[in-house]
Design a protein around this motif. Sequence first.
Motif, PDB file in Angstrom:
ATOM      1  N   GLY A 299      54.024  54.428  41.430  1.00  0.00           N
ATOM      2  CA  GLY A 299      54.172  53.013  41.740  1.00  0.00           C
ATOM      3  C   GLY A 299      53.779  52.126  40.583  1.00  0.00           C
ATOM      4  O   GLY A 299      54.470  51.150  40.251  1.00  0.00           O
ATOM      5  N   ARG A 300      52.661  52.458  39.926  1.00  0.00           N
ATOM      6  CA  ARG A 300      52.223  51.680  38.764  1.00  0.00           C
ATOM      7  C   ARG A 300      53.224  51.773  37.619  1.00  0.00           C
ATOM      8  O   ARG A 300      53.473  50.786  36.908  1.00  0.00           O
ATOM      9  CB  ARG A 300      50.849  52.175  38.303  1.00  0.00           C
ATOM     10  CG  ARG A 300      49.712  51.822  39.254  1.00  0.00           C
ATOM     11  CD  ARG A 300      48.387  52.324  38.710  1.00  0.00           C
ATOM     12  NE  ARG A 300      47.290  51.976  39.584  1.00  0.00           N
ATOM     13  CZ  ARG A 300      46.610  50.827  39.532  1.00  0.00           C
ATOM     14  NH1 ARG A 300      46.959  49.908  38.639  1.00  0.00           N
ATOM     15  NH2 ARG A 300      45.629  50.583  40.359  1.00  0.00           N
ATOM     16  N   LEU A 301      53.785  52.947  37.431  1.00  0.00           N
ATOM     17  CA  LEU A 301      54.767  53.120  36.362  1.00  0.00           C
ATOM     18  C   LEU A 301      55.983  52.234  36.598  1.00  0.00           C
ATOM     19  O   LEU A 301      56.448  51.529  35.682  1.00  0.00           O
ATOM     20  CB  LEU A 301      55.183  54.589  36.280  1.00  0.00           C
ATOM     21  CG  LEU A 301      56.310  54.920  35.298  1.00  0.00           C
ATOM     22  CD1 LEU A 301      55.918  54.572  33.868  1.00  0.00           C
ATOM     23  CD2 LEU A 301      56.693  56.396  35.408  1.00  0.00           C
ATOM     24  N   MET A 302      56.512  52.236  37.821  1.00  0.00           N
ATOM     25  CA  MET A 302      57.688  51.429  38.120  1.00  0.00           C
ATOM     26  C   MET A 302      57.379  49.943  37.999  1.00  0.00           C
ATOM     27  O   MET A 302      58.197  49.153  37.509  1.00  0.00           O
ATOM     28  CB  MET A 302      58.217  51.763  39.518  1.00  0.00           C
ATOM     29  CG  MET A 302      58.646  53.206  39.691  1.00  0.00           C
ATOM     30  SD  MET A 302      59.931  53.709  38.509  1.00  0.00           S
ATOM     31  CE  MET A 302      59.960  55.477  38.807  1.00  0.00           C
ATOM     32  N   ALA A 303      56.202  49.547  38.464  1.00  0.00           N
ATOM     33  CA  ALA A 303      55.817  48.140  38.367  1.00  0.00           C
ATOM     34  C   ALA A 303      55.683  47.705  36.912  1.00  0.00           C
ATOM     35  O   ALA A 303      56.077  46.591  36.539  1.00  0.00           O
ATOM     36  CB  ALA A 303      54.504  47.910  39.114  1.00  0.00           C
ATOM     37  N   ALA A 304      55.126  48.586  36.078  1.00  0.00           N
ATOM     38  CA  ALA A 304      54.969  48.259  34.657  1.00  0.00           C
ATOM     39  C   ALA A 304      56.325  48.133  33.969  1.00  0.00           C
ATOM     40  O   ALA A 304      56.534  47.259  33.120  1.00  0.00           O
ATOM     41  CB  ALA A 304      54.123  49.326  33.974  1.00  0.00           C
ATOM     42  N   ILE A 305      57.266  49.010  34.325  1.00  0.00           N
ATOM     43  CA  ILE A 305      58.614  48.911  33.761  1.00  0.00           C
ATOM     44  C   ILE A 305      59.250  47.588  34.167  1.00  0.00           C
ATOM     45  O   ILE A 305      59.881  46.894  33.351  1.00  0.00           O
ATOM     46  CB  ILE A 305      59.473  50.105  34.223  1.00  0.00           C
ATOM     47  CG1 ILE A 305      58.973  51.416  33.606  1.00  0.00           C
ATOM     48  CG2 ILE A 305      60.947  49.889  33.847  1.00  0.00           C
ATOM     49  CD1 ILE A 305      59.677  52.658  34.128  1.00  0.00           C
ATOM     50  N   ASP A 306      59.071  47.204  35.423  1.00  0.00           N
ATOM     51  CA  ASP A 306      59.650  45.960  35.905  1.00  0.00           C
ATOM     52  C   ASP A 306      59.044  44.750  35.191  1.00  0.00           C
ATOM     53  O   ASP A 306      59.737  43.770  34.904  1.00  0.00           O
ATOM     54  CB  ASP A 306      59.437  45.848  37.408  1.00  0.00           C
ATOM     55  CG  ASP A 306      60.283  44.753  38.036  1.00  0.00           C
ATOM     56  OD1 ASP A 306      61.502  44.759  37.821  1.00  0.00           O
ATOM     57  OD2 ASP A 306      59.719  43.883  38.727  1.00  0.00           O
ATOM     58  N   PRO A 330      50.203  54.764  46.652  1.00  0.00           N
ATOM     59  CA  PRO A 330      49.827  53.373  46.926  1.00  0.00           C
ATOM     60  C   PRO A 330      50.917  52.397  46.515  1.00  0.00           C
ATOM     61  O   PRO A 330      51.740  52.693  45.654  1.00  0.00           O
ATOM     62  CB  PRO A 330      48.557  53.186  46.072  1.00  0.00           C
ATOM     63  CG  PRO A 330      48.696  54.188  44.983  1.00  0.00           C
ATOM     64  CD  PRO A 330      49.386  55.374  45.601  1.00  0.00           C
ATOM     65  N   VAL A 331      50.894  51.239  47.157  1.00  0.00           N
ATOM     66  CA  VAL A 331      51.836  50.197  46.818  1.00  0.00           C
ATOM     67  C   VAL A 331      51.592  49.748  45.371  1.00  0.00           C
ATOM     68  O   VAL A 331      50.445  49.635  44.914  1.00  0.00           O
ATOM     69  CB  VAL A 331      51.672  48.993  47.765  1.00  0.00           C
ATOM     70  CG1 VAL A 331      52.578  47.840  47.335  1.00  0.00           C
ATOM     71  CG2 VAL A 331      52.005  49.425  49.185  1.00  0.00           C
ATOM     72  N   ALA A 332      52.675  49.531  44.643  1.00  0.00           N
ATOM     73  CA  ALA A 332      52.539  49.119  43.256  1.00  0.00           C
ATOM     74  C   ALA A 332      51.874  47.756  43.179  1.00  0.00           C
ATOM     75  O   ALA A 332      52.175  46.864  43.985  1.00  0.00           O
ATOM     76  CB  ALA A 332      53.913  49.060  42.597  1.00  0.00           C
ATOM     77  N   PRO A 333      50.941  47.555  42.231  1.00  0.00           N
ATOM     78  CA  PRO A 333      50.272  46.256  42.105  1.00  0.00           C
ATOM     79  C   PRO A 333      51.249  45.192  41.585  1.00  0.00           C
ATOM     80  O   PRO A 333      52.240  45.511  40.982  1.00  0.00           O
ATOM     81  CB  PRO A 333      49.163  46.542  41.085  1.00  0.00           C
ATOM     82  CG  PRO A 333      49.673  47.702  40.280  1.00  0.00           C
ATOM     83  CD  PRO A 333      50.473  48.525  41.248  1.00  0.00           C
TER      84      PRO A 333
END
Length: 333
Positions: A299-306, A330-333
Motif C-alpha cells: 500500500g505504501r509503495l502504491m501511494a508513493a508512486i501516486d 493496511p490502507v495506504a497513507p
Amino acid sequence: MLRRTIARITAFSPGQSPPPVSTPIRTPGKIPGSSQSPAVAAKLIPLVLAAAALLSGCLGDEGGDRAPRVRGGTAVVYASLPEHGVSAAAARAAEAGARLALDDAGGRAGELRIRLVTLTSTLPGERLWTPARVSSNAERAADDPRTIAYLGELDYGASAVSVPLTNEARLLQLSPGDALTSLTLIPPGRPRSDPRRLWPTGERNFARLVPTDLLQAETLVRRAAARGAERLAVVFDQEVYGRELAAQIVSRARRDGPEPVRSEEYRGRVDEIPDLVRGLAESSPDAVAYAGVAGPGSGRLMAAIDAQLPGVPVYATAGVLARDPAAPIPVAP
C-alpha cells in the motif's frame, strides 16, 4: 510395462477482475491470470485416476525392465497445498475439488483404491510457500512406493522446487494453478530458465491446468500500449514469480512497446520505498507495471508512486490480488 505417464492438458484462460482497493492501482477490465477453484482442481483427479487405472493393469507384468511402482491394492496421491498465507483459501478450494472428484469416482481407479494425502507447503505466519516445506513434501511422495501422482504446487513458482524431485522419481506431477512460465517454456527475458533444467531424467513429468504467466505479461503490455503509454517502468518483488514476470514484461515491451525505461526491485523494506520511487520518477514513465505478490508495504509503495507520479497509471499482475486474512494489508497513507 508402464515406464512413465504423460498427461496432455489443454490450458484454458480464466480472467480475474481486481477488487476495490484503497491504493491507487488503476487496472480497468480483466487481465488473465491463474485461477484456483474446486472446479479446476477437480479436473486433475480424473487424469490421476486414468494413470492409476493404467498402473493397475500393469501390476502383474514382470516382463519389462522396470518393476511396477505400486504393488498391492492401494495407491496414494499426494497434494502439496499452502495451509497458511495468501493462498490458503484457494488451497482449501483446490483440496475440496480434488476430494469431490475422488468421491465421485468411488475412491477407486480400476483395481486400485486411491488415497489422497494433503501436505502443507507453508509455515504458520508465512505469506508464501517455503522451499523447505515444498522439498519435504515432494521427497515424501517420491519415497512412498504407493505414490502414483503428486498434485502441486498451487502457485507462485513453487513447482520449480518439487518438479526435479518428482521427475527423478518418475512421478506424474499436476498443478491446478502454478503458472510460472519456466516450468514448461523458456520465458522471454530469461534465456537460462530452460524447463529442462528441472528434468533430471530428461523426460517431462509436469502438466498444469492454467496458461503460463507469459499471457499475463503480454496482456499487461498490450493494455498499457492501448491506453497510450510510451514509456514503461517496472517494479518487481524478490520472489521467483515477480522476477520472472518482470523479465517477460520488459522483453515484450522491448519488442512491442511501450519502451521500458527503468526496472526496480522492491525487497519488502518500506524504508527503501522513497528512493525506489524517486528512481522511477527520474525516468519519466507514463505507465508503471508492478509484478509481484501483495504484502507488507504494498500500500505504501502504491501511494508513493501516486504521489511522485500523479496521474500515471499502475498496472499490476494477478499476485497483487492475493490477501492473507491473518495479516491484512493496511490502507495506504
